[in-house]
Design a protein around this motif. Structure first.
Motif, PDB file in Angstrom:
ATOM      1  N   SER A 148       0.824  -1.216   0.000  1.00  0.00           N
ATOM      2  CA  SER A 148       0.000   0.000   0.000  1.00  0.00           C
ATOM      3  C   SER A 148       0.859   1.268   0.000  1.00  0.00           C
ATOM      4  CB  SER A 148      -0.942   0.014   1.205  1.00  0.00           C
ATOM      5  OG  SER A 148      -0.223   0.153   2.418  1.00  0.00           O
ATOM      6  N   ALA A 149       2.136   1.138   0.355  1.00  0.00           N
ATOM      7  CA  ALA A 149       3.037   2.294   0.302  1.00  0.00           C
ATOM      8  C   ALA A 149       3.267   2.761  -1.125  1.00  0.00           C
ATOM      9  CB  ALA A 149       4.379   1.946   0.955  1.00  0.00           C
ATOM     10  N   VAL A 150       2.980   1.894  -2.098  1.00  0.00           N
ATOM     11  CA  VAL A 150       3.175   2.252  -3.507  1.00  0.00           C
ATOM     12  C   VAL A 150       2.081   3.192  -3.999  1.00  0.00           C
ATOM     13  CG1 VAL A 150       3.348   1.326  -5.852  1.00  0.00           C
ATOM     14  CG2 VAL A 150       4.346   0.057  -3.928  1.00  0.00           C
ATOM     15  N   SER A 151       0.861   3.029  -3.482  1.00  0.00           N
ATOM     16  CA  SER A 151      -0.305   3.736  -4.037  1.00  0.00           C
ATOM     17  C   SER A 151      -0.151   5.248  -4.103  1.00  0.00           C
ATOM     18  CB  SER A 151      -1.562   3.369  -3.236  1.00  0.00           C
ATOM     19  OG  SER A 151      -1.870   1.999  -3.400  1.00  0.00           O
ATOM     20  N   VAL A 369       8.656   9.061  -1.280  1.00  0.00           N
ATOM     21  CA  VAL A 369       9.023   7.662  -1.042  1.00  0.00           C
ATOM     22  C   VAL A 369       9.403   7.470   0.422  1.00  0.00           C
ATOM     23  CG1 VAL A 369      10.705   5.855  -1.571  1.00  0.00           C
ATOM     24  CG2 VAL A 369       9.741   7.237  -3.421  1.00  0.00           C
ATOM     25  N   ASN A 370      10.138   8.427   0.970  1.00  0.00           N
ATOM     26  CA  ASN A 370      10.613   8.325   2.353  1.00  0.00           C
ATOM     27  C   ASN A 370       9.456   8.277   3.347  1.00  0.00           C
ATOM     28  OD1 ASN A 370      11.851   8.931   4.941  1.00  0.00           O
ATOM     29  ND2 ASN A 370      13.659   9.526   3.790  1.00  0.00           N
ATOM     30  N   ILE A 371       8.514   9.191   3.207  1.00  0.00           N
ATOM     31  CA  ILE A 371       7.434   9.242   4.197  1.00  0.00           C
ATOM     32  C   ILE A 371       6.494   8.049   4.070  1.00  0.00           C
ATOM     33  CG2 ILE A 371       7.518  11.755   4.394  1.00  0.00           C
ATOM     34  CD1 ILE A 371       5.057  11.930   2.656  1.00  0.00           C
ATOM     35  N   MET A 372       6.431   7.433   2.886  1.00  0.00           N
ATOM     36  CA  MET A 372       5.612   6.234   2.756  1.00  0.00           C
ATOM     37  C   MET A 372       6.246   5.055   3.487  1.00  0.00           C
ATOM     38  SD  MET A 372       3.202   7.669   1.433  1.00  0.00           S
ATOM     39  CE  MET A 372       2.260   6.225   1.935  1.00  0.00           C
ATOM     40  N   ILE A 373       7.569   5.001   3.507  1.00  0.00           N
ATOM     41  CA  ILE A 373       8.243   3.967   4.294  1.00  0.00           C
ATOM     42  C   ILE A 373       7.917   4.162   5.771  1.00  0.00           C
ATOM     43  CG2 ILE A 373      10.485   3.019   4.974  1.00  0.00           C
ATOM     44  CD1 ILE A 373      11.548   3.858   2.221  1.00  0.00           C
ATOM     45  N   GLY A 374       7.845   5.425   6.201  1.00  0.00           N
ATOM     46  CA  GLY A 374       7.508   5.708   7.590  1.00  0.00           C
ATOM     47  C   GLY A 374       6.147   5.185   7.982  1.00  0.00           C
ATOM     48  N   GLY A 375       5.222   5.068   7.025  1.00  0.00           N
ATOM     49  CA  GLY A 375       3.888   4.558   7.326  1.00  0.00           C
ATOM     50  C   GLY A 375       3.860   3.086   7.685  1.00  0.00           C
ATOM     51  N   LEU A 376       4.984   2.383   7.466  1.00  0.00           N
ATOM     52  CA  LEU A 376       5.063   0.956   7.798  1.00  0.00           C
ATOM     53  C   LEU A 376       5.701   0.706   9.149  1.00  0.00           C
ATOM     54  CD1 LEU A 376       6.427  -0.397   4.383  1.00  0.00           C
ATOM     55  CD2 LEU A 376       4.074  -0.426   5.177  1.00  0.00           C
ATOM     56  N   ALA A 408      13.779  -3.492   1.521  1.00  0.00           N
ATOM     57  CA  ALA A 408      13.656  -3.409   0.063  1.00  0.00           C
ATOM     58  C   ALA A 408      13.281  -2.002  -0.376  1.00  0.00           C
ATOM     59  CB  ALA A 408      12.604  -4.415  -0.425  1.00  0.00           C
ATOM     60  N   LEU A 409      12.360  -1.373   0.351  1.00  0.00           N
ATOM     61  CA  LEU A 409      11.933  -0.018  -0.002  1.00  0.00           C
ATOM     62  C   LEU A 409      13.034   1.004   0.265  1.00  0.00           C
ATOM     63  CD1 LEU A 409       8.238  -0.060   1.288  1.00  0.00           C
ATOM     64  CD2 LEU A 409       9.053  -0.276  -1.068  1.00  0.00           C
ATOM     65  N   ILE A 410      13.834   0.778   1.299  1.00  0.00           N
ATOM     66  CA  ILE A 410      14.949   1.687   1.579  1.00  0.00           C
ATOM     67  C   ILE A 410      15.990   1.603   0.456  1.00  0.00           C
ATOM     68  CG2 ILE A 410      16.917   2.081   3.111  1.00  0.00           C
ATOM     69  CD1 ILE A 410      15.109   1.464   5.469  1.00  0.00           C
ATOM     70  N   ILE A 411      16.194   0.419  -0.109  1.00  0.00           N
ATOM     71  CA  ILE A 411      17.111   0.284  -1.247  1.00  0.00           C
ATOM     72  C   ILE A 411      16.625   1.137  -2.417  1.00  0.00           C
ATOM     73  CG2 ILE A 411      17.985  -1.331  -2.989  1.00  0.00           C
ATOM     74  CD1 ILE A 411      18.003  -3.474  -0.786  1.00  0.00           C
ATOM     75  N   VAL A 412      15.316   1.117  -2.664  1.00  0.00           N
ATOM     76  CA  VAL A 412      14.749   1.956  -3.725  1.00  0.00           C
ATOM     77  C   VAL A 412      14.943   3.434  -3.386  1.00  0.00           C
ATOM     78  CG1 VAL A 412      12.632   2.619  -4.930  1.00  0.00           C
ATOM     79  CG2 VAL A 412      13.067   0.216  -4.405  1.00  0.00           C
ATOM     80  N   LEU A 413      14.740   3.779  -2.118  1.00  0.00           N
ATOM     81  CA  LEU A 413      14.924   5.163  -1.680  1.00  0.00           C
ATOM     82  C   LEU A 413      16.349   5.638  -1.957  1.00  0.00           C
ATOM     83  CD1 LEU A 413      14.056   7.745  -0.162  1.00  0.00           C
ATOM     84  CD2 LEU A 413      14.650   6.569   1.977  1.00  0.00           C
ATOM     85  N   VAL A 414      17.334   4.806  -1.637  1.00  0.00           N
ATOM     86  CA  VAL A 414      18.734   5.172  -1.888  1.00  0.00           C
ATOM     87  C   VAL A 414      18.976   5.356  -3.382  1.00  0.00           C
ATOM     88  CG1 VAL A 414      21.119   4.362  -1.735  1.00  0.00           C
ATOM     89  CG2 VAL A 414      19.567   4.049   0.207  1.00  0.00           C
ATOM     90  N   LEU A 415      18.388   4.483  -4.198  1.00  0.00           N
ATOM     91  CA  LEU A 415      18.576   4.565  -5.647  1.00  0.00           C
ATOM     92  C   LEU A 415      18.017   5.872  -6.207  1.00  0.00           C
ATOM     93  CD1 LEU A 415      19.399   3.313  -8.350  1.00  0.00           C
ATOM     94  CD2 LEU A 415      17.185   2.137  -8.398  1.00  0.00           C
ATOM     95  N   VAL A 416      16.783   6.229  -5.829  1.00  0.00           N
ATOM     96  CA  VAL A 416      16.194   7.459  -6.386  1.00  0.00           C
ATOM     97  C   VAL A 416      16.813   8.704  -5.764  1.00  0.00           C
ATOM     98  CG1 VAL A 416      14.011   6.329  -6.952  1.00  0.00           C
ATOM     99  CG2 VAL A 416      14.251   7.463  -4.734  1.00  0.00           C
ATOM    100  N   THR A 417      17.399   8.561  -4.571  1.00  0.00           N
ATOM    101  CA  THR A 417      18.058   9.708  -3.937  1.00  0.00           C
ATOM    102  C   THR A 417      19.329  10.090  -4.673  1.00  0.00           C
ATOM    103  OG1 THR A 417      17.186   9.174  -1.733  1.00  0.00           O
ATOM    104  CG2 THR A 417      19.155  10.563  -1.824  1.00  0.00           C
ATOM    105  N   TYR A 418      20.120   9.091  -5.037  1.00  0.00           N
ATOM    106  CA  TYR A 418      21.445   9.377  -5.582  1.00  0.00           C
ATOM    107  C   TYR A 418      21.542   9.222  -7.102  1.00  0.00           C
ATOM    108  CZ  TYR A 418      22.857   9.666  -0.766  1.00  0.00           C
ATOM    109  OH  TYR A 418      22.961  10.055   0.551  1.00  0.00           O
ATOM    110  N   SER A 419      20.414   9.002  -7.754  1.00  0.00           N
ATOM    111  CA  SER A 419      20.407   8.956  -9.213  1.00  0.00           C
ATOM    112  C   SER A 419      19.250   9.797  -9.731  1.00  0.00           C
ATOM    113  CB  SER A 419      20.298   7.517  -9.730  1.00  0.00           C
ATOM    114  OG  SER A 419      20.244   7.512 -11.145  1.00  0.00           O
TER     115      SER A 419
END
Length: 440
Positions: A148-151, A369-376, A408-419
């Motif tokens: 649901s964090a994706v929505s 993306v970051n705040i959606m991870i916080g919702g979990l 897994a979501l934090i890995i995506v966060l790092v990817l979109v942060t630095y690219s």
């Protein structure tokens, strides 16, 4: 005295949060504390005006329309058609319905735009089916909350609209920017489900992969639901309609399909749809109004400038600055609901990151993306509470199951942060030129 210090209302805000006072009331209470006990020279009418003026913005009309769209989708059968399409796409994979859960959230992201709405819907529909397939309740709850964090990341998520209005980027560009992180989050969650499913022996929900003909046949059956996000995006990109008008057109389209094509939307559903829309819109808009007044207090004390100066004083390297901000946001997300965190923090952080050469659209992807991870995450993750309360899952068991998905979501966060190229891939295809100001 500490009780009259200009920063004390922020302490009041967090005290109220920890006392489980509703977010809007916490913001209002801390704001009133400042203007009653610390700065009583300000006319009361000027403070009240901040509450009113906060919602007097035409683009905010998009919020109730997109909230209504999600409700209409559920009653019209369009959500069911998306469920069937997700089953055809991912039902054959290891994990079966858990994979369908992830795909459905990505598809629903273009319609519901709300993590809690998506979590509630899938908790009622998919979790019982997952239990029948032999998956544990805590694992089913963790997958549902994580997906649901994706929505809200995939258009037309309400957080995308909020950030666009706060930062000054266009809603259309923000919508385009949401697709790449949303797709990456979905893929990361599906890989995690696959690894866990192989380890634990969770069976697929389909015996074999759907043939291309079966996929095309189901896509044709689900074509109306699949077209809605593209109609919204294209309408705005081509200049045919504003975000508010696009929301209204999408609602009308869903009504027509629900009544004349699916024959599921009935007259008695209209009061229910209106009730759900008013309740959800009211809860969102009162937080916006309260956050605006709280921001007025911070402006009076020049707190945004202080925070910007403090952040910039930590490092001149924009990559280190983004790392610090990500850590702060992840911690804040554990205690404050995502929408409220966005409204409160975005006005403070956008000037700081822009002064270090970070594009505001790129930062929008990062913060959402970051705040959606916080919702979990405990102790106050909103999707965690929503799912656990609906399916009656214990919080301690949920936490044990959800941590691989958070990683897994934090890995995506790092990817979109630095690219930036990855984060803004789709907007750049449509001609977006990043804004790089300040020190690089």
């Amino acid at each position: 005295m500490i009780f009259t210090h200009p920063m004390f209302p922020i302490a009041v805000l967090f005290i109220l949060f920890f006392m489980n006072v509703p977010i809007a009331l916490s913001l209002i209470g801390s704001t009133l504390y400042y203007f009653v006990f610390i700065n009583d020279n300000m006319p009361t009418s000027l403070v009240i005006q901040q509450f009113v003026s906060a919602v007097e913005s035409f683009p905010y009309l998009a919020v109730p329309f997109f909230i209504m769209l999600g409700s209409v989708m559920n009653y019209s059968g369009l959500s069911d058609s998306l469920m069937d399409f997700a089953e055809v796409l991912a039902g054959h994979l290891k994990g079966g319905l858990a994979q369908v859960n992830c795909v459905l959230s990505a598809l629903m992201g273009g319609i519901s735009g709300s993590a809690n709405a998506d979590a509630a819907m899938e908790s009622k529909i998919l979790v019982p089916a997952m239990l029948k397939k032999g998956m544990p309740l805590d694992f089913s709850a963790a997958v549902t909350a994580s997906s649901s964090a994706v929505s809200p990341v995939i258009p037309p998520g309400n957080n995308l609209i909020m950030y666009a209005l706060i930062s000054g980027v266009t809603v259309g560009d923000m919508f385009l920017a949401g697709y790449t992180p949303g797709i990456l989050m979905t893929i990361a969650l599906m890989i995690t489900v696959y690894i866990i499913a192989v380890k634990r022996g969770y069976a697929p929900s389909r015996e074999k992969r759907a043939t291309p003909i079966e996929v095309l046949r189901q896509a044709f059956k689900s074509i109306f639901a699949l077209c809605i996000p593209f109609v919204i995006i294209l309408g705005m990109r081509l200049g045919v309609c504003t975000p508010s008008e696009a929301g209204g057109v999408a609602v009308l389209f869903a009504f027509v399909i629900g009544v004349f094509a699916h024959h599921k939307l009935k007259l008695h559903h209209i009061p229910l749809i209106l009730k759900e829309t008013v309740q959800s819109t009211g809860s969102v808009m009162i937080i916006i109004a309260a956050a605006k007044a709280f921001g007025f207090y911070m402006s009076c004390e020049s707190i945004p400038e202080m925070i910007t100066t403090a952040l910039l004083g930590l490092t001149e390297n924009k990559f280190l600055l983004l790392m610090v901000i990500n850590v702060v946001l992840l911690v804040v997300g554990m205690f404050i609901e995502g929408g409220a965190a966005l409204i409160i923090l975005a006005p403070l952080l956008v000037p700081a990151v822009m002064s270090r050469g970070v594009d505001p659209l790129h930062f929008g992807v990062i913060i959402i993306v970051n705040i959606m991870i916080g919702g979990l995450t405990p102790p106050f993750g909103s999707m965690m509470f929503t799912v656990c309360s609906i399916v009656n899952c214990r919080f301690d068991k949920f936490v044990k199951q959800v941590w691989p998905f958070i990683v897994a979501l934090i890995i995506v966060l790092v990817l979109v942060t630095y690219s930036e190229n990855v984060a803004l891939a789709i907007p750049k295809l449509f001609g977006y030129v990043p804004i790089h100001t300040g020190v690089l």
